[in-house]
Design a protein around this motif. Structure first.
Motif, PDB file in Angstrom:
ATOM      1  N   LYS A   1       0.620  -1.316   0.121  1.00 37.07           N
ATOM      2  CA  LYS A   1      -0.048  -0.130  -0.015  1.00 37.07           C
ATOM      3  C   LYS A   1       1.024   1.409   0.010  1.00 37.07           C
ATOM      4  O   LYS A   1       1.697   1.348   0.887  1.00 37.07           O
ATOM      5  CB  LYS A   1      -0.890   0.035   1.051  1.00 37.07           C
ATOM      6  CG  LYS A   1      -1.851  -1.128   1.317  1.00 37.07           C
ATOM      7  CD  LYS A   1      -3.046  -1.017   2.512  1.00 37.07           C
ATOM      8  CE  LYS A   1      -3.935  -2.067   2.615  1.00 37.07           C
ATOM      9  NZ  LYS A   1      -4.708  -2.093   3.669  1.00 37.07           N
TER      10      LYS A   1
ATOM     11  N   GLU B   1       0.111   3.991   1.212  1.00 36.95           N
ATOM     12  CA  GLU B   1       0.211   4.752   2.409  1.00 36.95           C
ATOM     13  C   GLU B   1       0.838   4.074   3.420  1.00 36.95           C
ATOM     14  O   GLU B   1       1.077   4.674   4.631  1.00 36.95           O
ATOM     15  CB  GLU B   1      -1.270   4.948   2.770  1.00 36.95           C
ATOM     16  CG  GLU B   1      -2.115   3.735   3.130  1.00 36.95           C
ATOM     17  CD  GLU B   1      -3.064   3.227   1.825  1.00 36.95           C
ATOM     18  OE1 GLU B   1      -3.756   2.561   1.739  1.00 36.95           O
ATOM     19  OE2 GLU B   1      -2.566   3.600   0.581  1.00 36.95           O
ATOM     20  N   GLU B   2       1.461   2.857   3.232  1.00 34.17           N
ATOM     21  CA  GLU B   2       2.352   2.125   4.325  1.00 34.17           C
ATOM     22  C   GLU B   2       3.754   2.200   3.804  1.00 34.17           C
ATOM     23  O   GLU B   2       4.627   2.457   4.412  1.00 34.17           O
ATOM     24  CB  GLU B   2       1.776   0.790   4.536  1.00 34.17           C
ATOM     25  CG  GLU B   2       0.278   0.646   5.103  1.00 34.17           C
ATOM     26  CD  GLU B   2       0.055  -0.768   5.031  1.00 34.17           C
ATOM     27  OE1 GLU B   2       0.782  -1.789   4.439  1.00 34.17           O
ATOM     28  OE2 GLU B   2      -1.204  -1.126   5.689  1.00 34.17           O
TER      29      GLU B   2
ATOM     30  N   CYS C   1      -5.756  10.126  -2.611  1.00 31.81           N
ATOM     31  CA  CYS C   1      -4.565   9.684  -1.804  1.00 31.81           C
ATOM     32  C   CYS C   1      -5.146   9.377  -0.207  1.00 31.81           C
ATOM     33  O   CYS C   1      -5.747  10.428   0.065  1.00 31.81           O
ATOM     34  CB  CYS C   1      -3.397  10.444  -1.938  1.00 31.81           C
ATOM     35  SG  CYS C   1      -2.678  10.641  -3.576  1.00 31.81           S
ATOM     36  N   ASP C   2      -4.455   8.568   0.422  1.00 29.87           N
ATOM     37  CA  ASP C   2      -4.531   8.434   2.043  1.00 29.87           C
ATOM     38  C   ASP C   2      -3.809   9.483   2.548  1.00 29.87           C
ATOM     39  O   ASP C   2      -2.690  10.042   2.254  1.00 29.87           O
ATOM     40  CB  ASP C   2      -3.992   7.031   2.194  1.00 29.87           C
ATOM     41  CG  ASP C   2      -4.457   6.865   3.712  1.00 29.87           C
ATOM     42  OD1 ASP C   2      -3.887   7.130   4.782  1.00 29.87           O
ATOM     43  OD2 ASP C   2      -5.355   6.036   3.877  1.00 29.87           O
TER      44      ASP C   2
ATOM     45  N   ALA D   1      -2.168   9.331   5.230  1.00 27.43           N
ATOM     46  CA  ALA D   1      -0.936   9.015   5.741  1.00 27.43           C
ATOM     47  C   ALA D   1       0.077   9.172   4.731  1.00 27.43           C
ATOM     48  O   ALA D   1       1.395   9.322   4.914  1.00 27.43           O
ATOM     49  CB  ALA D   1      -1.093   7.355   6.295  1.00 27.43           C
ATOM     50  N   PHE D   2      -0.243   8.865   3.488  1.00 27.07           N
ATOM     51  CA  PHE D   2       0.334   9.065   2.305  1.00 27.07           C
ATOM     52  C   PHE D   2       0.939  10.383   2.022  1.00 27.07           C
ATOM     53  O   PHE D   2       2.178  10.478   1.980  1.00 27.07           O
ATOM     54  CB  PHE D   2      -0.114   8.462   0.867  1.00 27.07           C
ATOM     55  CG  PHE D   2       0.778   8.730  -0.178  1.00 27.07           C
ATOM     56  CD1 PHE D   2       1.570   7.812  -0.586  1.00 27.07           C
ATOM     57  CD2 PHE D   2       0.421   9.773  -1.002  1.00 27.07           C
ATOM     58  CE1 PHE D   2       2.496   7.970  -1.596  1.00 27.07           C
ATOM     59  CE2 PHE D   2       1.240  10.057  -2.122  1.00 27.07           C
ATOM     60  CZ  PHE D   2       2.274   9.141  -2.425  1.00 27.07           C
TER      61      PHE D   2
ATOM     62  N   ASP E   1       0.851  12.743   4.188  1.00 28.91           N
ATOM     63  CA  ASP E   1       1.883  13.382   5.380  1.00 28.91           C
ATOM     64  C   ASP E   1       3.178  13.050   4.922  1.00 28.91           C
ATOM     65  O   ASP E   1       4.197  13.581   5.350  1.00 28.91           O
ATOM     66  CB  ASP E   1       1.464  12.684   6.382  1.00 28.91           C
ATOM     67  CG  ASP E   1       2.059  13.144   7.723  1.00 28.91           C
ATOM     68  OD1 ASP E   1       2.002  14.477   8.112  1.00 28.91           O
ATOM     69  OD2 ASP E   1       2.692  12.165   8.469  1.00 28.91           O
TER      70      ASP E   1
ATOM     71  N   ASP F   1      -7.046  16.713  -2.216  1.00 32.49           N
ATOM     72  CA  ASP F   1      -5.700  16.518  -1.976  1.00 32.49           C
ATOM     73  C   ASP F   1      -4.755  17.572  -2.314  1.00 32.49           C
ATOM     74  O   ASP F   1      -4.032  18.093  -1.431  1.00 32.49           O
ATOM     75  CB  ASP F   1      -5.294  15.218  -2.810  1.00 32.49           C
ATOM     76  CG  ASP F   1      -5.911  13.759  -2.130  1.00 32.49           C
ATOM     77  OD1 ASP F   1      -6.505  14.025  -1.005  1.00 32.49           O
ATOM     78  OD2 ASP F   1      -5.795  12.955  -2.936  1.00 32.49           O
TER      79      ASP F   1
END
Length: 457
Positions: free
Chosen positions: A365, A367-368, A392-393, A395-396, A398, A421
């Protein structure tokens, strides 16, 4: 006390159309209440039957155009009103591009709160017809006859079609031939209700620049009646076909393809090119359906990336590696990430196919992976993102702002999530310099875009 909506289901009203919805509907107002009306165009006065009423909006059926848009035209396709494939055949192509331009501007202003961004005119097609390199055709029976075409808007009822004006003539003729074979050989058609029958869909994929064609029979079981007769007749009638395959999908699902492919004849893949890059395409491969405009889109991404050969590039949501490989000749190193295992394998194989060695692909992922890379101290000069419609997530995003690439090139298929975004990025150190919309799907309400963000010093 909240006021009740000023309309009721079944009510017939007249209203002016002031806006254009993301799904191609006209947006009208009745006593200030929003009504979404399929087939209506901005600037028109229409008569409408209200079909659905919610707390904040209603939907309506267009009964009559009382005052027409000056660029309203007759659709070329006789199935336009019943088929869900196209939404904008009833307006000139030049005006269609203006509506899509307005859609991008509206979303950036309403959601992103941008008022001074440069938004270039939409890059359209010289010929906005016959552009699709892929078509998925559902089969059904109607009153004892085999029908094949597309689903009627908002249903799973198959509309029998003789032609489709956004797919090419070869695909149309091949579809007719397959339909004749299915009738002649009495191949059982799949029934969604009973889960019986064999043939569910036929998938056609074409290499536009290589002139290769793939036929995939999607079946509810392993055995196709008269399989060899089907193969022989397709090869005889269409020598351009280089791959005939079977995809087995025995699940009760609306997902078209199952996991298992079986090669019936020919090559397991077809090939096509975007610019100088060659791609191997299997039944499951994600590959843009409009190769002409894909090159336009990728050239724009390459322009915004502004590579000199010394940059480290991260390509998030990389799919089969198409953008990664397209940028690789101008970059020092490209790192791609993608959540779909088969796509990552395709990306690696496409890198080998093109003898490109400065690319690396990782499964997972976005975002991971990006936060992990950021914690490991990875640096990137340019970040390219091409997310799904949901965008986009957080977390991504950021992690992206913490890595601090000099440029972020955002390729989007949804102006609304792009605007959302973009707002986040603008609040975390980035400036949205400009946006270039690209018309990837003429005659439909969809518009893609490329946005350029630069790090504020």
């Amino acid at each position: 006390m909240k006021q009740k909506p000023p309309v009721q289901k079944g009510q017939i009203i007249e209203c002016m159309i002031h806006g254009f919805g993301h799904s191609g509907t006209g947006v009208g107002r009745y006593d200030g209440f929003a009504i979404f009306i399929g087939g209506a165009l901005p600037g028109e006065k229409v008569k409408v039957r209200v079909t659905k009423v919610k707390k904040t909006f209603a939907e309506g059926e267009l009964l009559q155009v009382l005052e027409a848009h000056p660029e309203r035209i007759d659709p070329v396709c006789p199935h336009f009103e019943s088929c869900g494939g196209c939404q904008l055949q009833h307006i000139s192509y030049g005006e269609e591009l203006k509506l899509k331009q307005q859609q991008v501007e509206d979303q950036l202003q309403r959601i992103g709160l941008f008022s001074d961004v440069i938004i270039h005119p939409v890059k359209g097609m010289e010929n906005p017809w016959s552009y699709r390199n892929k078509v998925q055709i559902p089969f059904a029976t109607l009153e004892g006859k085999v029908v094949a075409g597309f689903y009627q808007l908002g249903t799973h009822q198959v509309v029998d079609m003789e032609t489709c004006f956004i797919q090419n003539e070869l695909q149309t003729e091949l579809t007719k031939k397959i339909k004749q074979l299915v009738e002649k050989l009495q191949i059982p058609i799949y029934n969604e209700t009973t889960h019986k029958g064999i043939l569910r869909h036929v998938l056609l994929r074409q290499g536009v620049h290589t002139n290769e064609l793939m036929v995939v029979f999607v079946t509810n079981g392993e055995k196709i009646a008269s399989e060899q007769d089907v193969i022989k007749e397709i090869r005889r009638s269409f020598p351009i076909v280089t791959s005939i395959q079977q995809n087995i999908n025995t699940n009760r699902t609306n997902v078209i393809l199952g996991r298992e492919n079986r090669l019936l004849w020919g090559m397991p893949v077809i090939y096509d090119t975007i610019g100088e890059i060659q791609f191997a395409i299997s039944p499951h491969s994600f590959f843009q359906v409009n190769p002409t405009q894909t090159k336009v889109l990728y050239e724009q991404a390459k322009k915004y990336a502004n590579l000199t050969g010394e940059e480290i590039v991260i390509d998030a949501y990389c799919g089969i590696g198409s953008i990664s490989l397209y940028l690789a000749d101008r970059a020092k190193k490209v790192y791609g990430m993608e959540i779909v295992p088969a796509a990552i394998e395709d990306a690696k194989q496409n890198a080998v196919l093109n003898k490109i060695k400065n690319v690396t692909f990782e499964l997972g992922k976005a975002e991971e992976i990006l936060p992990k890379w950021q914690e490991e101290g990875m640096h990137a000069d340019v970040l390219v993102v091409d997310p799904p419609r949901k965008g986009c997530d957080v977390a991504f995003l950021d992690a992206a702002t913490k890595i601090q690439p000099k440029r972020i090139v955002y390729v989007s298929c949804n102006p609304a999530t792009f605007a959302r975004d973009a707002k986040y990025l603008s609040e975390h150190g980035y400036h949205l310099q400009e946006v270039q919309p690209v018309d990837m799907f003429p005659q439909t309400s969809h518009v893609e875009l490329v946005g350029l963000f630069t790090l504020q010093v």
